[in-house]
Design a protein around this motif. Sequence first.
Motif, PDB file in Angstrom:
ATOM      1  N   UNK A  33      39.035  19.946  57.766  1.00  0.00           N
ATOM      2  CA  UNK A  33      39.869  18.914  58.408  1.00  0.00           C
ATOM      3  C   UNK A  33      39.678  18.948  59.918  1.00  0.00           C
ATOM      4  N   UNK A  34      38.426  18.839  60.333  1.00  0.00           N
ATOM      5  CA  UNK A  34      38.086  19.001  61.751  1.00  0.00           C
ATOM      6  C   UNK A  34      38.325  17.737  62.558  1.00  0.00           C
ATOM      7  N   UNK A  35      38.200  16.583  61.908  1.00  0.00           N
ATOM      8  CA  UNK A  35      38.341  15.290  62.578  1.00  0.00           C
ATOM      9  C   UNK A  35      39.466  14.493  61.926  1.00  0.00           C
ATOM     10  N   UNK A  36      40.103  13.597  62.675  1.00  0.00           N
ATOM     11  CA  UNK A  36      41.217  12.838  62.099  1.00  0.00           C
ATOM     12  C   UNK A  36      40.785  11.786  61.083  1.00  0.00           C
ATOM     13  N   UNK A  37      39.545  11.296  61.176  1.00  0.00           N
ATOM     14  CA  UNK A  37      39.065  10.283  60.240  1.00  0.00           C
ATOM     15  C   UNK A  37      37.765  10.778  59.612  1.00  0.00           C
TER      16      UNK A  37
END
Length: 298
Positions: free
Chosen positions: A190-194
């Motif tokens: 879950x490194x990026x929001x999208x």
Amino acid sequence: MIDLVIDQRRKDLGGFEVGRVLPYARRRMVGPFIFFDHMGPADFAPGFGREVDVRPHPHIGLSTISYLFEGEMTHRDSVGVTQPIRPGEVNWMTAGRGITHSERFETLRARGGRMNGIQTWVALPQEDEETDPSFAHHEGDDLPTYEGDGLFARLIAGEAFGAKAAVKTHSPMFYVHWALQDGVTAALPAEYPERAAYVAQGRAEVDGRTFHEGQMLVFAPGETVTITAVGGPAIVMLLGGEPVGPRFIEWNFVSSSKERLEQAKADWRAGRMKLPDADNAEFIPLPPEPAPPPNPMS
């Protein structure tokens, strides 16, 4: 975990079919990715017609990413570059304030064979929308890879899994090619929001559900996602990043300003955008404007 599933829509581009995924009515973008086409897969006999070629056409406000699994095509553009692309390589073109290019299939036409690849557009952040146009080709060590335990991974652009590709990007993003053997599981943090995953070949299981070739899964933020190849090997493309804000898209133009889109259309219509030096005998005209609805009061 899964916010949305998008099925590709098959589009005939004149002798060549693509599977269009983005933009989609319920999801225009994933991070900065605003356009996603699966080219083919399609088999061609030697000597196929030139109608398959993509004649010179313009772009503004975006970077294009060409990535092939099979086949070969040749890029020519208005900054003077001629560059073939082959499987596992990256052609990254930044349009900025304006560029024109073509994509031709001379080598494939001579030999015949399969065309199979992905074309994406990445919207530029607002402060870079009018940057100078440029082109870069990357292969080999420019694109970090991992192989082991039934998983092959290549970082096409951006940063992910502790690695960074040599491709010059304009906003935080990631784009990854995974090839998983049957039964192999890999995790997308879950490194990026999208974030999204596109099943380019085979079938993949996510959150207890099975998805097939041609489907894109858009994920909710904040959770690690596990993806498992089922029923055989699978190819999965991972993409996403930080959002860059809403964008307007019309034909081949992307911008944060509707007025800028109108200016680009006027420039192309009037012949004010330079054609590629090595491919300037023809071009794709601006599509006609849709007719306005009838006025019931007239």
